[in-house]
Design a protein around this motif. Structure first.
Motif, short mmCIF file in Angstrom:
data_model
loop_
_atom_site.label_atom_id
_atom_site.label_comp_id
_atom_site.label_asym_id
_atom_site.label_seq_id
_atom_site.Cartn_x
_atom_site.Cartn_y
_atom_site.Cartn_z
N UNK A 48 -45.37 -6.38 -8.38
CA UNK A 48 -44.16 -5.23 -8.85
C UNK A 48 -43.34 -5.17 -7.91
N UNK A 49 -42.09 -5.03 -7.99
CA UNK A 49 -41.19 -4.79 -6.91
C UNK A 49 -40.27 -3.57 -7.20
N UNK A 50 -39.95 -2.83 -6.25
CA UNK A 50 -39.15 -1.46 -6.15
C UNK A 50 -37.80 -1.52 -5.57
N UNK A 51 -37.17 -0.88 -5.95
CA UNK A 51 -35.70 -1.01 -5.72
C UNK A 51 -35.50 0.56 -4.95
N UNK A 52 -34.86 0.30 -3.70
CA UNK A 52 -34.56 1.89 -2.90
C UNK A 52 -33.30 1.80 -2.62
N UNK A 53 -32.50 3.02 -2.52
CA UNK A 53 -31.26 3.18 -2.00
C UNK A 53 -31.40 3.73 -0.83
N UNK A 54 -30.42 3.52 0.05
CA UNK A 54 -30.20 4.06 1.28
C UNK A 54 -28.98 4.90 1.36
#
Length: 120
Positions: free
Chosen positions: A1-7
């Motif tokens: 499963x992949x996750x998206x992160x915002x910086x």
């Protein structure tokens, strides 16, 4: 499963809107420019309003003879009755314009004003 992160570097803060700053002189100029149309309107009303003042002179009033519509009456029969020597189409047109009739509709008991040239 992949996750998206915002910086935090990807989100740019919004710039505050630039405020218009007026000096005291600038505020007076804006107020004067806004007041000119109002002053012109008041002056025009004052100058042209003088003619609407009541005077002691007598005004002419128009009086009309009237005809009450009876059962079976039509504009044609009324026109022939009040002006037998005139063309009924002209008389009907004058009655219609004077009474603001639409489509020649008449009601029993309705009073029609007769033009002055036919009421003699």
């Amino acid at each position: 499963m992949s996750t998206i992160t915002f910086s935090s570097a990807a989100v740019l803060p919004a710039r505050p809107a630039t405020r218009l700053r007026l000096t005291a002189r600038g505020r007076r100029v804006v107020l004067a420019v806004a007041a000119v149309p109002l002053a012109v309107g008041i002056a025009f009303a004052a100058i042209s309003g003088g003619s609407a003042m009541a005077s002691g002179e007598q005004t002419a009033t128009a009086t009309f003879a009237t005809v009450t519509v009876m059962p079976g009456d039509t504009l044609w029969s009324i026109a022939e009755g009040i002006a037998p020597e005139a063309d009924p189409r002209d008389v009907i047109g004058d009655i219609t314009r004077l009474n603001l009739l639409r489509g020649g509709e008449l009601q029993i008991g309705q009073e029609l004003a007769i033009p002055a040239q036919y009421s003699e």
